[in-house]
Design a protein around this motif. Structure first.
Motif, PDB file in Angstrom:
ATOM      1  N   ASP A   1       0.896  -1.065   0.061  1.00  0.00           N
ATOM      2  CA  ASP A   1       0.095   0.107   0.018  1.00  0.00           C
ATOM      3  C   ASP A   1       1.031   1.339  -0.054  1.00  0.00           C
ATOM      4  N   LEU A   2       1.045   1.991  -1.164  1.00  0.00           N
ATOM      5  CA  LEU A   2       2.050   3.044  -1.357  1.00  0.00           C
ATOM      6  C   LEU A   2       1.450   4.164  -1.480  1.00  0.00           C
ATOM      7  N   LYS A   3       0.291   4.145  -1.210  1.00  0.00           N
ATOM      8  CA  LYS A   3      -0.668   5.597  -1.354  1.00  0.00           C
ATOM      9  C   LYS A   3       0.044   6.630  -0.499  1.00  0.00           C
ATOM     10  N   SER A   4       0.423   7.884  -1.452  1.00  0.00           N
ATOM     11  CA  SER A   4       0.947   9.053  -0.791  1.00  0.00           C
ATOM     12  C   SER A   4       2.459   8.801  -0.472  1.00  0.00           C
ATOM     13  N   PHE A   5       3.031   7.749  -0.646  1.00  0.00           N
ATOM     14  CA  PHE A   5       4.516   7.365  -0.532  1.00  0.00           C
ATOM     15  C   PHE A   5       5.387   8.265  -1.498  1.00  0.00           C
ATOM     16  N   THR A   6       6.733   8.529  -1.310  1.00  0.00           N
ATOM     17  CA  THR A   6       7.597   9.161  -1.966  1.00  0.00           C
ATOM     18  C   THR A   6       8.100   7.982  -2.688  1.00  0.00           C
TER      19      THR A   6
ATOM     20  N   SER B   1      10.937  -0.445   1.410  1.00  0.00           N
ATOM     21  CA  SER B   1       9.982   0.639   2.012  1.00  0.00           C
ATOM     22  C   SER B   1      10.144   0.965   3.306  1.00  0.00           C
TER      23      SER B   1
ATOM     24  N   PRO C   1       7.837   2.639   5.959  1.00  0.00           N
ATOM     25  CA  PRO C   1       6.714   3.332   6.375  1.00  0.00           C
ATOM     26  C   PRO C   1       7.006   4.518   7.165  1.00  0.00           C
ATOM     27  N   SER C   2       7.881   4.473   8.050  1.00  0.00           N
ATOM     28  CA  SER C   2       7.787   5.768   9.121  1.00  0.00           C
ATOM     29  C   SER C   2       8.139   6.911   8.339  1.00  0.00           C
ATOM     30  N   LYS C   3       8.913   6.695   7.226  1.00  0.00           N
ATOM     31  CA  LYS C   3       9.250   8.044   6.363  1.00  0.00           C
ATOM     32  C   LYS C   3       8.339   8.142   5.086  1.00  0.00           C
ATOM     33  N   LYS C   4       7.335   7.228   4.959  1.00  0.00           N
ATOM     34  CA  LYS C   4       6.532   7.158   3.830  1.00  0.00           C
ATOM     35  C   LYS C   4       7.408   7.132   2.497  1.00  0.00           C
TER      36      LYS C   4
ATOM     37  N   CYS D   1       1.425   6.548  -5.386  1.00  0.00           N
ATOM     38  CA  CYS D   1       2.512   7.401  -5.110  1.00  0.00           C
ATOM     39  C   CYS D   1       2.382   8.992  -5.267  1.00  0.00           C
TER      40      CYS D   1
END
Lengths: 220, 264
Positions: free
Chosen positions: B15-20, B83, B85-88, B119
């Motif tokens: 789930d990479l929504k709004s990740f960089t 990945s 996740p803590s830093k998206k 992303c």
């Protein structure tokens, strides 16, 4: 990039692209050669791909092709590995030919004949007569970069992959092995292995250490 | 194309929504890829999947970021996704060159994966031939950036504050004045293609690149990753930032084996 003699040459880029530059500097002869090569590689069917054909002797060719039930698949890639199988494993009593790969690239051509000489380039599949789920592949031909994926899909596409154990045999030059000491003093030949985490059995030799890698068809 | 790792239990890692998405271009000196290695190694990122693609030369080896015997036996292939996740942050590492004529399909599949995984933005690390710089580019910083129009709106101001230099456009026909200016990134691999495609597809993409030459590109990788850090603040940079990046174990023996003692 300037060389020792002060001439400026275009450095080959690891990016490997430079397509626009290549097109501009290609001479008419280069273009002709490239077109001929492309015609030979991507000929017929017009699918625009370097066609590889996998011909199985047990398939009547056409409809109703069921995947081959396979429990163990041993693939020997390269002349050394293929020779190993010929010398120590294969014989006409216990093994029968069940398939062949037909391909062409600038380095070699294989044919659909199964009667090959050790010096030919070939890619043959054998089945153990006493246990037909054990399959063996001897691939002494070079499978080009842009054919490797297709080879993989066509060969494994014909197989049922549940419970399948695959063993890949291959060789690399000792000079390519990266190690702290010099390869001159290394006792060679030696074995190294790579295994997936699903492979739970004991491996008969040490694992391949970083920064060494495997490439081409064995990697694929 | 993207195959998630089976981690068993826990939240959906893909789930990479709004990740960089941070990724390299295979470019001169492999600087982008080396910089990505530093990021993955330092932040101890977890592998969440890989790309099953026929566009890259196949390769496989054991874990390049191994720190001990226990974690050294995980296989690693040519295009893997990590990945944090803590830093998206999600990182794609590419470890082999493109197969001839396959770079365009790869770019298309990659950008459609970026869109489908939602992303937020893509940061592409790249490099360009140092010998192709013009007189002005020879002076000052060798680092440049590019932003797609959509990302320009969001972070353009920040780049001004950081005093970063935008990649200059060059004349389409050098030597002739009054011609159109075009983007030219020699040695940048798929950088230009990805950037122009992102502009037209409305993807927020930033390109960070360094002018360099082939050779020992480890210092270039450090410079590029510190440049990235000025913006994304992945590690604390108050103290000497270069010492904070952890060199992966696979960077051993980059320039060959040990020498035979008999040589001397």
């Amino acid at each position: 990039m300037a060389t020792f003699f002060g001439e400026v040459v275009v450095a080959p880029s690891r990016a490997g692209l430079d397509e626009e530059e290549e097109a501009r500097e290609e001479t008419p002869e280069d273009r002709e050669i490239r077109r001929e090569l492309e015609k030979k590689r991507y000929r017929r069917r017009g699918a625009g791909r370097a066609e590889i054909d996998v011909l199985w002797t047990w398939k009547s060719g056409g409809c109703g092709e069921e995947p081959l039930v396979c429990s163990r698949f041993i693939v020997a890639i390269g002349r050394n590995a293929a020779a190993f199988l010929s010398s120590f494993i294969l014989d006409s009593v216990c093994w029968e030919v069940v398939g062949v790969v037909k391909l062409w690239n600038e380095w070699c051509r294989t044919s659909s004949t199964t009667n090959v000489l050790p010096t030919d380039s070939f890619c043959l599949f054998y089945r153990l007569i006493s246990d037909p789920t054990v399959l063996l592949c001897q691939c002494s031909c070079y499978v080009a970069e842009d054919q490797q994926f297709q080879w993989l899909e066509k060969v494994f596409g014909s197989m049922q992959k549940e419970g399948l154990q695959v063993t890949i045999l291959s060789t690399c030059p000792v000079a390519d092995y990266k190690t702290q000491e010099s390869t001159l003093t290394l006792a060679s030949p030696f074995l190294k292995a790579l295994k997936t985490k699903e492979f739970q059995e004991q491996v008969c030799c040490p694992l391949l250490e970083q920064p060494n890698i495997v490439r081409d068809l064995p990697a694929a | 194309m993207f195959v998630p790792c089976d981690r068993g239990g826990g939240s959906a890692p893909s789930d990479l929504k709004s990740f960089t998405l941070l990724m390299p271009a295979v470019s001169v000196g492999n600087v982008g890829q080396l910089a990505i290695d530093l990021v993955i190694s330092t932040l101890d990122m977890t592998k969440v999947g890989y790309f099953y693609t026929d566009c890259l030369v196949p390769m496989v080896g054991n874990n390049p970021y191994a720190t001990a015997e226990e974690n050294s036996t995980e296989l690693s292939i040519n295009a893997e996704v990590y990945s944090l996740p803590s830093k998206k942050l999600v990182v794609l590492q590419i470890r082999s060159p493109f197969i001839k004529n396959k770079y365009r399909p790869f770019c298309e599949i990659l950008l459609s994966w970026v869109k489908s995984s939602k992303c937020a933005r893509v940061v592409l690390l790249s490099s360009s031939h140092a010998y192709q710089r013009d007189d002005e580019q020879l002076l000052g910083t060798p680092l440049r950036y590019l932003l797609t129009p959509d990302l320009e709106k969001a972070v353009g101001g920040l780049m001004q504050e950081l005093n970063w230099k935008e990649m200059e456009k060059v004349a389409a026909y050098p030597g002739i004045s009054d011609t159109d200016k075009v983007l030219h990134i020699p040695g940048g691999g798929i950088t230009k293609l990805l950037f122009t495609e992102s502009c037209s597809k409305g993807i927020q993409m930033a390109v960070l690149l360094k002018f360099c030459s082939e050779g020992d590109n480890i210092p270039d990788a450090f410079v590029l990753v510190n440049y990235l850090n000025e913006w994304l603040q992945l590690i604390k940079s108050e103290v000497n930032p270069s010492s904070q990046w952890k060199i992966p174990s696979s960077w051993r023996l980059l320039f060959g084996n040990g020498l035979p003692p008999a040589l001397f």
